[in-house]
Design an enzyme around this catalytic site. Structure first.
Site, mmCIF file in Angstrom:
data_model
loop_
_atom_site.group_PDB
_atom_site.id
_atom_site.type_symbol
_atom_site.label_atom_id
_atom_site.label_comp_id
_atom_site.label_asym_id
_atom_site.label_seq_id
_atom_site.Cartn_x
_atom_site.Cartn_y
_atom_site.Cartn_z
ATOM 1 N N SER A 1 -16.480 9.231 2.126
ATOM 2 C CA SER A 1 -15.737 10.340 2.647
ATOM 3 C C SER A 1 -16.122 11.723 2.979
ATOM 4 C CB SER A 1 -14.973 10.358 1.370
ATOM 5 O OG SER A 1 -13.938 11.569 2.178
ATOM 6 N N ARG B 1 -14.095 12.687 14.083
ATOM 7 C CA ARG B 1 -14.813 11.218 13.166
ATOM 8 C C ARG B 1 -15.704 11.473 14.383
ATOM 9 N NH1 ARG B 1 -11.241 9.191 8.824
ATOM 10 N NH2 ARG B 1 -11.843 10.460 7.277
ATOM 11 N N ARG C 1 -8.421 9.143 15.414
ATOM 12 C CA ARG C 1 -7.903 9.877 13.596
ATOM 13 C C ARG C 1 -8.556 11.392 13.398
ATOM 14 N NH1 ARG C 1 -7.556 9.374 7.655
ATOM 15 N NH2 ARG C 1 -8.993 7.101 8.197
ATOM 16 N N HIS D 1 -16.403 5.634 11.065
ATOM 17 C CA HIS D 1 -16.275 6.965 11.041
ATOM 18 C C HIS D 1 -18.263 7.546 10.461
ATOM 19 C CE1 HIS D 1 -16.251 9.267 7.148
ATOM 20 N NE2 HIS D 1 -15.182 9.287 6.825
ATOM 21 N N GLY E 1 0.889 -0.952 -0.148
ATOM 22 C CA GLY E 1 -0.190 -0.172 0.167
ATOM 23 C C GLY E 1 0.869 1.051 -0.125
HETATM 24 C C1 FAD Z 1 -12.950 3.883 2.180
HETATM 25 C C2 FAD Z 1 -11.735 4.507 3.037
HETATM 26 C C3 FAD Z 1 -11.560 5.401 1.970
HETATM 27 C C4 FAD Z 1 -10.110 6.224 3.015
HETATM 28 N N1 FAD Z 1 -10.212 8.040 2.493
HETATM 29 C C5 FAD Z 1 -8.657 7.921 3.337
HETATM 30 C C6 FAD Z 1 -8.643 9.375 2.815
HETATM 31 O O1 FAD Z 1 -8.770 9.928 1.915
HETATM 32 N N2 FAD Z 1 -7.192 9.981 3.533
HETATM 33 C C7 FAD Z 1 -6.589 9.390 4.636
HETATM 34 O O2 FAD Z 1 -5.842 9.901 4.823
HETATM 35 N N3 FAD Z 1 -7.117 8.207 4.530
HETATM 36 C C8 FAD Z 1 -7.519 7.478 4.052
HETATM 37 N N4 FAD Z 1 -8.632 6.183 4.328
HETATM 38 C C9 FAD Z 1 -7.939 5.316 5.304
HETATM 39 C C10 FAD Z 1 -6.383 5.250 4.469
HETATM 40 O O3 FAD Z 1 -7.358 4.746 3.255
HETATM 41 C C11 FAD Z 1 -5.490 3.542 5.196
HETATM 42 O O4 FAD Z 1 -5.267 4.244 6.460
HETATM 43 C C12 FAD Z 1 -3.659 3.530 4.526
HETATM 44 O O5 FAD Z 1 -4.260 3.291 2.817
HETATM 45 C C13 FAD Z 1 -3.531 2.390 4.813
HETATM 46 O O6 FAD Z 1 -2.650 2.190 4.129
HETATM 47 P P1 FAD Z 1 -1.592 1.105 4.271
HETATM 48 O O7 FAD Z 1 -0.175 1.335 3.516
HETATM 49 O O8 FAD Z 1 -0.716 0.964 5.785
HETATM 50 O O9 FAD Z 1 -2.360 0.040 4.239
HETATM 51 P P2 FAD Z 1 -2.896 -1.087 2.891
HETATM 52 O O10 FAD Z 1 -3.317 -0.297 1.751
HETATM 53 O O11 FAD Z 1 -4.354 -1.542 3.476
HETATM 54 O O12 FAD Z 1 -2.129 -2.782 2.174
HETATM 55 C C14 FAD Z 1 -1.665 -3.070 3.192
HETATM 56 C C15 FAD Z 1 -0.714 -4.269 2.075
HETATM 57 O O13 FAD Z 1 -0.456 -4.680 2.874
HETATM 58 C C16 FAD Z 1 -0.795 -6.735 1.631
HETATM 59 N N5 FAD Z 1 -0.672 -7.480 3.118
HETATM 60 C C17 FAD Z 1 -1.031 -7.564 4.407
HETATM 61 N N6 FAD Z 1 -1.811 -8.076 4.695
HETATM 62 C C18 FAD Z 1 -0.516 -9.024 3.734
HETATM 63 C C19 FAD Z 1 -0.461 -10.380 4.202
HETATM 64 N N7 FAD Z 1 -0.627 -11.592 5.745
HETATM 65 N N8 FAD Z 1 0.808 -11.060 3.681
HETATM 66 C C20 FAD Z 1 1.236 -10.260 2.712
HETATM 67 N N9 FAD Z 1 0.929 -9.096 2.402
HETATM 68 C C21 FAD Z 1 -0.086 -8.653 3.394
HETATM 69 C C22 FAD Z 1 -1.901 -5.874 1.262
HETATM 70 O O14 FAD Z 1 -2.113 -6.951 0.326
HETATM 71 C C23 FAD Z 1 -1.377 -4.531 0.641
HETATM 72 O O15 FAD Z 1 -0.601 -4.589 -0.308
HETATM 73 C C24 FAD Z 1 -9.364 5.527 4.212
HETATM 74 C C25 FAD Z 1 -10.077 4.652 4.923
HETATM 75 C C26 FAD Z 1 -10.730 3.700 3.833
HETATM 76 C C27 FAD Z 1 -10.862 2.405 4.416
#
Ligand code: FAD
Length: 666
Positions: free
Chosen positions: A251, A298, A414, A237, A12
């Site tokens: 959102s 929120r 948050r 949310h 991510g």
């Molecule tokens: C609908 C929605 C809208 C949002 N909009 C916003 C916004 O506008 N602004 C904001 O600041 N935040 C927003 N958020 C929050 C934000 O999107 C997330 O907190 C953030 O994208 C998380 O990013 P990350 O890189 O930590 O994890 P993620 O993007 O969740 O990536 C996780 C990664 O880990 C991998 N993974 C998971 N488990 C395993 C495993 N066991 N083995 C191998 N790989 C694994 C997955 O494949 C993925 O690649 C939103 C959240 C939601 C639900």
């Protein structure tokens, strides 16, 4: 392993940022992800990313205020140095993403457009329509692909992280992962491992998170000895589209662009909302929170919506809890340009055009403020020491956590649009420290890999085959998951009560025990989704237990954690002297509560998998905790009393010249 190598789990925003930065710094990276990195949950992020910007600076904003809004919004539960560093980096991060090609919305003059999000009075949020996460993710993905071509990065998509490999000294030397197509196992020796696996919303069954947000990777690290911080702080949310299969987010940007939340004053008013006159509507957020209006933080908006539906009986529908979120007064062109992505989602799943008819929404589980406990090194200026190996490192040396799966930045609640910032920041910022932390042992471990890795490989293979062979059990994993989700949603979301939490803990233990009797319906050893899901369900129980136990033990209200039995309501008196007395009492209670509860929950996986809870003091060295008043009745009087106390305390400490804090109470 001839050259240093880092294993990044998760692609991510956090994982890709770390990968890009490590590759730039010359380190080889293995990037493992359950799904193709472009399908990581970050792709769903809608509303935007926060940073101070030239527009807000003209209005008096600065990095300190961003820091202050973040810790005030988070009810002071986060260590302050990492938050300060993140706020300081905000403008650089948004500029960087702009240069990497993110198509941020622009004003007619060509400047980046900005919108307001919750918990601040400034328009700090840069956005790319309502698909900001997708645009950010794709830009970082392009950069990582560049390094893939250079041979610095190797991607392992459709791979599942199963366990970290620790050496005899307890240092992380790599991990065991499984290919989800061939179901083969592989050891990944590494000089450091970074977990960037996002949130754990699936513990709640239906949530706004993607279906891969099971928390499995974090749970596996936790069971291997990594600590988990502030598990009980789960964000609900305020505005999601209720759905039978999942809950889709509407959102905060909808309210940032002028969306208004309301209910008809007459319970379950059957009229078409468009025909209900203004005088017969209650814009309850605007009425109760005149300063922040629809953009209160929120946790507060969620509780108000929940309250108006459940306690005041004003849900729009009789048989389903919901309120209106109204955008119909905003010009169609503006809506399409700024919110097109999310309005299409509503239209697609509800069959109603939200540009014309008010939407029906209700709160939903959305984000995990808690996560793996990580360290930091504080600098002399109150931020972080760049390049310190302590930054983002878990209690297991060589094992790091970043992004939503760490507990570091958001405290008890948050603020909207701060997560994308914390994900990219923690990814970029940790990289030099990870490299500084190499001890040269990774190479040695790879050379001696047979002993270290083979036992891990054997263990995981045995576990897998034992599960595959379980075709005769009397429990269905999908059914158990539904029961777990319903239970967690009922007792550990908006309102929490001790007797329910205690009973739920016992029920989760029983579900976990029943999980041991799960049958898998697919015993094949090729792309077996059934066995992968059953494994990840097993991993949800330890996290569910630490959430419940943390919530049970925390007898207070803080941010998203709300127990009515410990609430501190506003003032009731109208007589000024009496009001003052009540405000004094309120502040006494606040001080006592801060003394007792301003501490992070740290869960360690004890014998038998039960969480052992301890507490850690919070670093509030930059700004002292103060009452989080927002729209509290009598907030002005409480603030006055509080400021007087602070002033006296400073005089006592010989700092009389400092101005009293001008708080953000409304
Ligand atoms: C609908 C929605 C809208 C949002 N909009 C916003 C916004 O506008 N602004 C904001 O600041 N935040 C927003 N958020 C929050 C934000 O999107 C997330 O907190 C953030 O994208 C998380 O990013 P990350 O890189 O930590 O994890 P993620 O993007 O969740 O990536 C996780 C990664 O880990 C991998 N993974 C998971 N488990 C395993 C495993 N066991 N083995 C191998 N790989 C694994 C997955 O494949 C993925 O690649 C939103 C959240 C939601 C639900």
């Amino acid at each position: 392993m001839s050259q240093p190598r880092v294993l990044v789990i998760g692609g991510g925003l956090a994982g890709l940022s770390a990968t890009m930065r490590l590759a730039e710094l010359g380190v080889n990276v293995d990037l493992v992800s359950l799904v193709p990195v472009k399908r990581s949950h970050s792709v769903c992020a809608q509303g935007g990313i926060n940073s101070v910007n030239s527009l807000t600076r003209q209005q008096g904003d600065n990095e300190w205020k961003h820091f202050d809004d973040t810790v005030y919004g988070g009810d002071f539960l986060q260590h302050q140095p990492p938050v300060k560093e993140m706020a300081d980096w905000g403008p650089r991060i948004v500029d960087l993403m702009d240069r990497l090609g993110v198509p941020f919305n622009r004003t007619p003059e060509g400047f980046r457009d900005q919108r307001r999000f919750g918990g601040t009075l400034f328009k700090r949020t840069a956005f790319a329509g309502a698909t900001t996460g997708q645009q950010l993710l794709y830009s970082l993905d392009e950069q990582v692909r560049r390094w893939e071509v250079e041979g610095k990065v190797k991607k392992w998509e459709f791979w599942d992280f199963l366990e970290p490999v620790l050496d005899d000294g307890g240092r992380c030397r790599g991990a065991i992962c499984q290919d989800l197509v061939t179901m083969q196992f592989r050891a990944f020796p590494a000089d450091a491992v970074i977990i960037a696996t996002g949130g754990c919303g699936l513990i709640y069954g239906r949530s706004t998170m993607s279906m891969v947000c099971t928390g499995s990777a974090v749970s596996r690290a936790y069971r291997a000895g990594a600590w988990y911080g502030n598990g009980e702080f789960i964000q609900v949310h305020p505005t999601a589209i209720p759905g039978a299969d999942k809950l889709r987010l509407m959102s905060e940007s909808a309210r940032g662009e002028g969306g208004r939340v309301w209910v008809p004053k007459k319970p379950h008013d059957p009229r078409d909302p468009r025909t209900i006159p203004e005088a017969e509507r209650s814009y309850f957020l605007e009425e109760r929170y005149p300063k922040y209006g629809n953009l209160v933080p929120r946790d507060i908006a969620t509780r108000e919506i929940f309250d108006i539906c459940t306690n005041e009986g004003l849900s729009v529908e009789k048989d389903r809890l919901c309120v209106y979120l109204d955008l119909t007064h905003v010009p169609r062109e503006t809506l399409d340009r700024k919110l097109g992505g999310i309005l299409e989602i509503y239209e697609k799943f509800q069959g109603v055009d939200p540009r014309v008819v008010p939407m029906k929404i209700f709160p939903a589980v959305h984000y995990s403020m808690g996560g793996l406990w990580v360290d930091y090194q504080k600098s002399s200026t109150g931020g972080l020491v760049e390049g310190s190996p302590r930054n983002q490192q878990t209690n297991i040396p060589g094992l790091y956590a970043i992004g939503e799966c760490d507990y570091q930045y958001h405290g008890a609640n948050r603020l909207g649009a701060n997560s994308l910032l914390s994900c990219i920041f923690s990814g970029l910022f940790c990289a030099p420290g990870v490299i500084a932390g190499f001890d040269g042992g990774g190479k040695k471990a790879a050379e001696e890999s047979s002993r270290l890795f083979e036992s891990g490989l054997r263990r995981e293979e045995e576990r897998h085959h034992a599960l595959l062979a379980r075709t005769a059990g009397d429990e269905n994993p999908y059914d158990l998951h539904q029961q777990l989700g319903n239970l967690m949603t009922r007792v550990a979301t908006v309102v929490r009560r001790n007797e329910q939490l205690a009973a739920a803990y016992a029920e989760v233990c029983s579900l976990e025990e029943r999980w041991g009797r799960c049958a898998v319906s697919d015993s094949g050893n090729w792309t077996n989704q059934n066995v992968v899901f059953t494994k990840s369900l097993g991993d949800m129980f330890p996290l569910a237990k630490l959430i419940l136990k943390g919530a049970l033990q925390r007898d207070e209200c803080r941010g998203a954690h709300y127990k009515p039995d410990f609430a501190m309501p506003g003032l009731q008196a109208t007589d000024p002297a009496e009001k003052r007395r009540e405000a004094e009492q309120w502040c006494d209670r606040f001080e006592a509560n801060t003394q007792r509860w301003l501490k992070s929950t740290v869960a360690k996986c004890g014998a038998g998998g039960e969480p052992e809870i301890s507490y850690e003091d919070v670093d509030t060295s930059l700004t002292p905790p103060r009452p989080r008043l927002y729209g509290l009745v009598g907030g002005e009087m409480i603030e006055e009393v509080w400021n007087e106390r602070q002033k006296k305390a400073r005089v006592g400490e010989g700092q009389a010249q400092q101005p009293a804090y001008a708080g953000s109470a409304s």
